[in-house]
Every structure is written in C-alpha cells, then in structure tokens.
Design an enzyme around this catalytic site. Structure first.
Site, PDB file in Angstrom:
ATOM      1  N   ALA A  53       0.809  -1.221   0.000  1.00 30.04           N
ATOM      2  CA  ALA A  53       0.000   0.000   0.000  1.00 30.04           C
ATOM      3  C   ALA A  53       0.840   1.268   0.000  1.00 30.04           C
ATOM      4  O   ALA A  53       0.281   2.365   0.035  1.00 30.04           O
ATOM      5  CB  ALA A  53      -0.944  -0.022   1.200  1.00 30.04           C
ATOM      6  N   LEU A  63       2.779   2.582   2.316  1.00 29.99           N
ATOM      7  CA  LEU A  63       2.421   3.352   3.514  1.00 29.99           C
ATOM      8  C   LEU A  63       3.593   4.008   4.224  1.00 29.99           C
ATOM      9  O   LEU A  63       3.385   4.871   5.074  1.00 29.99           O
ATOM     10  CB  LEU A  63       1.707   2.413   4.508  1.00 29.99           C
ATOM     11  CG  LEU A  63       0.383   1.806   4.034  1.00 29.99           C
ATOM     12  CD1 LEU A  63      -0.116   0.780   5.053  1.00 29.99           C
ATOM     13  CD2 LEU A  63      -0.660   2.889   3.817  1.00 29.99           C
ATOM     14  N   ALA A 115      11.455   0.706  -0.894  1.00 29.14           N
ATOM     15  CA  ALA A 115      10.777  -0.472  -1.457  1.00 29.14           C
ATOM     16  C   ALA A 115       9.267  -0.348  -1.293  1.00 29.14           C
ATOM     17  O   ALA A 115       8.503  -0.647  -2.217  1.00 29.14           O
ATOM     18  CB  ALA A 115      11.283  -1.738  -0.781  1.00 29.14           C
ATOM     19  N   ASN A 169      10.696  -4.917  14.764  1.00 31.75           N
ATOM     20  CA  ASN A 169      10.055  -3.702  15.283  1.00 31.75           C
ATOM     21  C   ASN A 169       9.008  -4.020  16.357  1.00 31.75           C
ATOM     22  O   ASN A 169       8.253  -3.129  16.759  1.00 31.75           O
ATOM     23  CB  ASN A 169       9.379  -2.914  14.159  1.00 31.75           C
ATOM     24  CG  ASN A 169      10.312  -2.648  13.001  1.00 31.75           C
ATOM     25  OD1 ASN A 169      10.080  -3.113  11.894  1.00 31.75           O
ATOM     26  ND2 ASN A 169      11.379  -1.930  13.256  1.00 31.75           N
ATOM     27  N   HIS A 180       0.005   3.004  10.270  1.00 28.07           N
ATOM     28  CA  HIS A 180      -0.284   1.568  10.157  1.00 28.07           C
ATOM     29  C   HIS A 180       0.521   0.746  11.153  1.00 28.07           C
ATOM     30  O   HIS A 180       0.151  -0.375  11.485  1.00 28.07           O
ATOM     31  CB  HIS A 180      -0.049   1.065   8.727  1.00 28.07           C
ATOM     32  CG  HIS A 180       1.383   1.067   8.279  1.00 28.07           C
ATOM     33  ND1 HIS A 180       2.108   2.221   8.072  1.00 28.07           N
ATOM     34  CD2 HIS A 180       2.231   0.051   7.980  1.00 28.07           C
ATOM     35  CE1 HIS A 180       3.332   1.919   7.657  1.00 28.07           C
ATOM     36  NE2 HIS A 180       3.428   0.600   7.603  1.00 28.07           N
ATOM     37  N   ARG A 181       1.630   1.322  11.640  1.00 26.41           N
ATOM     38  CA  ARG A 181       2.454   0.584  12.583  1.00 26.41           C
ATOM     39  C   ARG A 181       2.108   0.944  14.032  1.00 26.41           C
ATOM     40  O   ARG A 181       2.252   0.128  14.944  1.00 26.41           O
ATOM     41  CB  ARG A 181       3.927   0.825  12.277  1.00 26.41           C
ATOM     42  CG  ARG A 181       4.250   0.456  10.813  1.00 26.41           C
ATOM     43  CD  ARG A 181       5.487  -0.352  10.651  1.00 26.41           C
ATOM     44  NE  ARG A 181       5.444  -1.576  11.408  1.00 26.41           N
ATOM     45  CZ  ARG A 181       6.464  -2.413  11.542  1.00 26.41           C
ATOM     46  NH1 ARG A 181       7.602  -2.150  10.954  1.00 26.41           N
ATOM     47  NH2 ARG A 181       6.370  -3.522  12.243  1.00 26.41           N
ATOM     48  N   GLU A 198      11.168   2.324  17.603  1.00 25.18           N
ATOM     49  CA  GLU A 198      10.961   1.320  16.553  1.00 25.18           C
ATOM     50  C   GLU A 198      11.556  -0.028  16.945  1.00 25.18           C
ATOM     51  O   GLU A 198      11.720  -0.928  16.119  1.00 25.18           O
ATOM     52  CB  GLU A 198      11.525   1.819  15.220  1.00 25.18           C
ATOM     53  CG  GLU A 198      10.911   3.148  14.768  1.00 25.18           C
ATOM     54  CD  GLU A 198       9.639   3.014  13.915  1.00 25.18           C
ATOM     55  OE1 GLU A 198       9.536   2.065  13.119  1.00 25.18           O
ATOM     56  OE2 GLU A 198       8.747   3.891  14.035  1.00 25.18           O
ATOM     57  N   HIS A 232      15.468   2.451   9.166  1.00 23.97           N
ATOM     58  CA  HIS A 232      15.886   1.835  10.427  1.00 23.97           C
ATOM     59  C   HIS A 232      17.386   1.554  10.313  1.00 23.97           C
ATOM     60  O   HIS A 232      17.874   1.236   9.215  1.00 23.97           O
ATOM     61  CB  HIS A 232      15.170   0.494  10.673  1.00 23.97           C
ATOM     62  CG  HIS A 232      13.707   0.614  10.970  1.00 23.97           C
ATOM     63  ND1 HIS A 232      12.767  -0.217  10.399  1.00 23.97           N
ATOM     64  CD2 HIS A 232      13.027   1.444  11.788  1.00 23.97           C
ATOM     65  CE1 HIS A 232      11.562   0.112  10.858  1.00 23.97           C
ATOM     66  NE2 HIS A 232      11.699   1.119  11.694  1.00 23.97           N
ATOM     67  N   ASP A 235      18.910  -1.039  11.103  1.00 28.27           N
ATOM     68  CA  ASP A 235      19.227  -2.417  10.680  1.00 28.27           C
ATOM     69  C   ASP A 235      19.209  -2.577   9.154  1.00 28.27           C
ATOM     70  O   ASP A 235      19.440  -3.666   8.635  1.00 28.27           O
ATOM     71  CB  ASP A 235      18.318  -3.453  11.369  1.00 28.27           C
ATOM     72  CG  ASP A 235      16.864  -3.415  10.928  1.00 28.27           C
ATOM     73  OD1 ASP A 235      16.498  -2.604  10.051  1.00 28.27           O
ATOM     74  OD2 ASP A 235      16.069  -4.219  11.480  1.00 28.27           O
ATOM     75  N   CYS A 286      14.623  -7.916   9.390  1.00 33.28           N
ATOM     76  CA  CYS A 286      13.373  -7.271   9.813  1.00 33.28           C
ATOM     77  C   CYS A 286      12.378  -8.309  10.308  1.00 33.28           C
ATOM     78  O   CYS A 286      11.546  -8.019  11.162  1.00 33.28           O
ATOM     79  CB  CYS A 286      12.707  -6.546   8.645  1.00 33.28           C
ATOM     80  SG  CYS A 286      13.674  -5.242   7.927  1.00 33.28           S
TER      81      CYS A 286
HETATM   82  O1  SUG Z   1       7.957  -0.148   8.854  1.00 30.64           O
HETATM   83  N1  SUG Z   1       7.238  -1.636   5.764  1.00 30.64           N
HETATM   84  C1  SUG Z   1       7.904  -1.699   7.062  1.00 30.64           C
HETATM   85  C2  SUG Z   1       9.229  -2.416   6.931  1.00 30.64           C
HETATM   86  C3  SUG Z   1       9.842  -2.666   8.281  1.00 30.64           C
HETATM   87  C4  SUG Z   1      11.228  -3.185   8.165  1.00 30.64           C
HETATM   88  N2  SUG Z   1      11.754  -3.453   9.440  1.00 30.64           N
HETATM   89  C5  SUG Z   1      13.058  -3.274   9.799  1.00 30.64           C
HETATM   90  N3  SUG Z   1      13.882  -2.583   9.081  1.00 30.64           N
HETATM   91  N4  SUG Z   1      13.433  -3.781  10.914  1.00 30.64           N
HETATM   92  C6  SUG Z   1       8.107  -0.307   7.637  1.00 30.64           C
HETATM   93  O2  SUG Z   1       8.432   0.618   6.879  1.00 30.64           O
HETATM   94  C7  SUG Z   1       5.367  -1.158   4.298  1.00 30.64           C
HETATM   95  C8  SUG Z   1       3.872  -1.360   4.293  1.00 30.64           C
HETATM   96  C9  SUG Z   1       3.217  -0.913   3.022  1.00 30.64           C
HETATM   97  O3  SUG Z   1       3.681   0.022   2.384  1.00 30.64           O
HETATM   98  O4  SUG Z   1       2.169  -1.526   2.668  1.00 30.64           O
HETATM   99  C10 SUG Z   1       5.984  -1.260   5.674  1.00 30.64           C
HETATM  100  O5  SUG Z   1       5.303  -1.010   6.659  1.00 30.64           O
END
Ligand code: SUG
Length: 416
Positions: free
Chosen positions: A19, A21, A27, A100, A127-128, A162, A230, A232, A347
């Site tokens: 999505a 988000l 990515a 996370n 969303h998180r 995070e 992040h 990591d 992750c």
């Molecule tokens: O929080 N992607 C997550 C990826 C988390 C990666 N975690 C670490 N690096 N530890 C984020 O950005 C994308 C969801 C979306 O676009 O639908 C997303 O939430």
C-alpha cells in the site's frame, strides 16, 4: 539455565499487501499498488525459519495481528471509498517485521537478572502505531513466565520507538553480559527519523541497564535520506562483530570508539562505499541480514537473494569469504514478498536471548510445527491480493478466518 539466542520470526499475515504506507522506505513506495501474494510470502517466511532450525538454532515465531483492525477504522472514522490509505493501514500485515515488535535486553544485562521486553510504540507511521497493544498481548503470553521475563508498556508518544531494529548488543557469547547500543535519528531531514534518542534512553532505564554499558549513537542523516529508515538496513551486530556500511553512523570513528571503550573486543567488518554504495546496500539489503553464531561457533550471514543479483554486493561477499574475517558463510534466502515492502531477513525476526524452556512452548518452532504452519497457510492464506480488494468484506472474512485457523492449530485462540 542455558541462555541461547532465539529468533522469533513474524509469520506473514493473510492480509499482506503493498500500500506504499511508509514514507522514507523506498521499497514500500516503489511497490505501491502491486498485487501481493500472501500465501507465498508466508511460506517464504516459514522456509527461512526452517533453514535456521536445520542449522541447529533455536527458532520461535510471533503471530499475525487481527486485521482488518476495526478499532483503527472506527477511531479514525475511515470512509473506505475516500480514505484508501487509512483503509489500507487498518489492513496492514506490518507486524510481520518483528524486529520492530520490541526492544529486548537479556537477563545478563539487567539489574534484576530478568529479560526485559518493551514493545515499540511505532508512532511515526499510522499503520504501525496500531500494533503495539496487540503485540504486547502476545508477548505477555509468549514470555509470561514472570520469574524470567518482564514485558513493559510501550514508551509513550511523542518519542518514537521502533524497537530492536535500532538496537545492537555486543557480548563475548550470547549468555554473557552485553553492551547495548541504541541508534537514533535526528529529525529535520526529508524523511522521518523514526527512532528518537529519548525513546532509546527511556528503554535503557526501563530495562535496568547499567548506564556504563550503554552506548547511544546517532544514525547518519545521509543514510536516512538514502532510505535507511531503520539502522538495521545499514548494520547488524552479533556477539563481538559489527557488520556495517561505512556510511551508517553520523560519526563512524566516534561510534566505533564509543563501543570499543566499553567493549574492547569489538571487531568491525566495515563495507566501504567504494565497494558497495549506500544506494546499492539499501537496494539489496546486504546489512538487513541475520548474523548468526552456528553451533560450531562460526558465524554465518543470512542475506536476501537480492544480494546475489548485484555484482558489487556479491563480489564483496565473495572477497570477504576468501579473507580471514569472522563471517565464514553467506547464505541467500528468498524473502522476496517481504523485501518488496522493505523487510529483509533481519526485519522478520526478533532476537531474544533466553532459555528456550522458559518460553511458552506454543511459540517455539519444530519441524513438525513448521509442517503444520505450511498446511494452515497453504489452505487458508489468500493466494493474491490486488489493491482494489482491500476493504472487501469477503476478503476481510477470509483474512479473519485464516488467522483464526492458525490460532486454533497452535492452541492459541486466547489471542483471538
Ligand atoms: O515499517 N514496511 C515496514 C518495513 C519494516 C522493516 N523493518 C526493519 N527494518 N526492521 C516499515 O516501513 C510497508 C507497508 C506498506 O507500504 O504496505 C511497511 O510497513
């Protein structure tokens, strides 16, 4: 008591979708609107976990959270026709990235000799931010043994936290006392700095860490700008080794010196920008790797397949193996579905150093249980989700049923 590192991978939820988000996560932005394949995504995750079991390592898992999140929809008064991004937020399977989920300080590091876990508030992204209460409910069950674990509330807003994605631990062996390193970002750049220094400091205090054995380091603003949302994404630690990109920290020599001052055995494996550019590191997720100590004491780096597709990254890996460094194996894994949302092998896992016998066994993976997960996922997870499917009542029912079947099969309907 035998303390070992247990990797708790997030099982990819049945609503996994793209999505777009996460501002600052390249990515996520570039795959916005693509169809997703939740079944394949979840099976890729189980295959990764199976690989670690086959290597003789302790492996656990955490479950997808309830989606769509009706409370988020209600509290934001989401109009499904108008508010597509908010709607998608309530459907997000982002809890799969358990790095996370929480910050974890193992028992040897803490004042009371218990392992402390603080769920991450994840306040920067809507969303998180909805994850932590449900995550805590799950941690309360998995680590419910109060003689060995303390699960805290999340750090309150507005300090963004995070979790383990911005936390590293150095030690001679996992069961020995460690030095905990917290990496934070300073706001003001084009993309959000998701980890606040004050949140990291609060976590260190909550966990009863010895201030003399904590190090706080600033992330390189240029790394955040380049998509390292992040830490990591640009470095990973295991025991005495820091595997890092040259441009990960604001002051790299200062950072290494600060860690070395409290942990003299530190071994830095630094990848220079001349060998792998920051952009290439972020595109391939070379550093979003699991740096594992194998039962024979050697170290292996579990990297995304994407690393093999980049000539500069793969050349660097091969030349590292020819050398005499601490990392003796590089193992590519296919986590392509997660990668397309900015989530690599690291992750997808939360590291907890503990005696596996003290963990609720319903969260521990065995070969038999891996088969069970595959059966449930194969039977109930949607094969494909198109962005226009988000919000459909039929899909919502499929997603809820899939999660419930998983809980049932693991005897965890208490989390229903
Ligand atoms: O929080 N992607 C997550 C990826 C988390 C990666 N975690 C670490 N690096 N530890 C984020 O950005 C994308 C969801 C979306 O676009 O639908 C997303 O939430």
């Amino acid at each position: 008591m035998t303390l070992v590192e247990i990797n708790f991978d997030g099982i990819v939820g049945p609503s996994h979708n793209y999505a777009g988000l996460s501002l600052g996560n390249i990515a996520s932005a570039s795959h916005k609107g693509d169809p997703s394949y939740p079944r394949a995504a979840a099976l890729q995750g189980v295959a990764k976990m199976r690989g670690n079991i086959a290597r003789g390592l302790a492996q656990g898992y955490l479950l997808p959270l309830p989606r769509p999140n009706t409370e988020t929809l209600r509290r934001l008064a989401v109009d499904p026709a108008q508010d597509r991004a908010l709607l998608a937020a309530a459907w997000s399977a982002s809890s799969m990235w358990t790095a996370n989920a929480a910050t974890v300080s193992p028992a040897p590091d803490t004042a009371d000799g218990k392992c402390h876990l603080t769920p991450a508030n994840l306040v920067t992204m809507v969303h998180r931010a909805q994850e932590w209460r449900d995550t805590k409910a799950q941690l309360d069950v998995a680590f419910g043994n109060r003689d060995h674990f303390t699960v805290h509330e999340a750090v309150p807003p507005s300090f963004g936290d995070e979790g383990a994605a911005n936390h590293m631990r150095f030690c001679e062996g996992h069961g020995a006392a460690g030095v905990e390193v917290f990496v934070y970002g300073k706001p003001g750049g084009r993309f959000p700095a998701r980890q606040h220094e004050q949140a990291s400091r609060a976590v260190a205090r909550l966990h009863g860490l010895d201030p003399a054995r904590c190090v706080f380091i600033e992330q390189n603003p240029a790394a955040i700008e380049a998509g390292a949302f992040h830490n990591d994404v640009v470095s990973v630690a295991n025991e005495r080794v820091l595997f890092t990109h040259q441009e990960a920290f604001a002051d790299r020599q200062g950072a290494y010196a600060a860690i070395r001052a409290v942990f003299p055995a530190l071994e830095v494996v630094e990848v220079p920008s001349s060998a792998v550019s920051l952009a290439e590191a972020i595109e391939t997720y070379l550093f979003n790797a699991q740096l594992l100590t194998l039962p024979d004491g050697s170290m292996a780096l579990v990297v995304p397949e994407e690393c093999r597709e980049s000539a500069s990254v793969w050349n660097w890996c091969e030349s590292m193996l020819v050398g005499n460094g601490p990392i003796r194996q590089v193992i590519p894994v296919d986590v392509h579905q997660s990668m397309a949302n900015g989530g690599g092998p690291a992750c997808l896992r939360l590291r907890v150093v503990a005696d596996p016998a003290t963990v609720d066994q319903r969260f521990m993976l065995s070969e038999t249980r891996a088969e069970l997960l595959e059966q449930v996922i194969g039977r109930y997870w949607p094969e494909q989700i198109d962005p226009s499917d988000i919000g459909s009542e039929a899909l919502a029912e499929t997603v809820r049923t899939a999660r419930y079947k998983l809980l049932e099969s693991l005897d965890l309907t208490i989390l229903g």
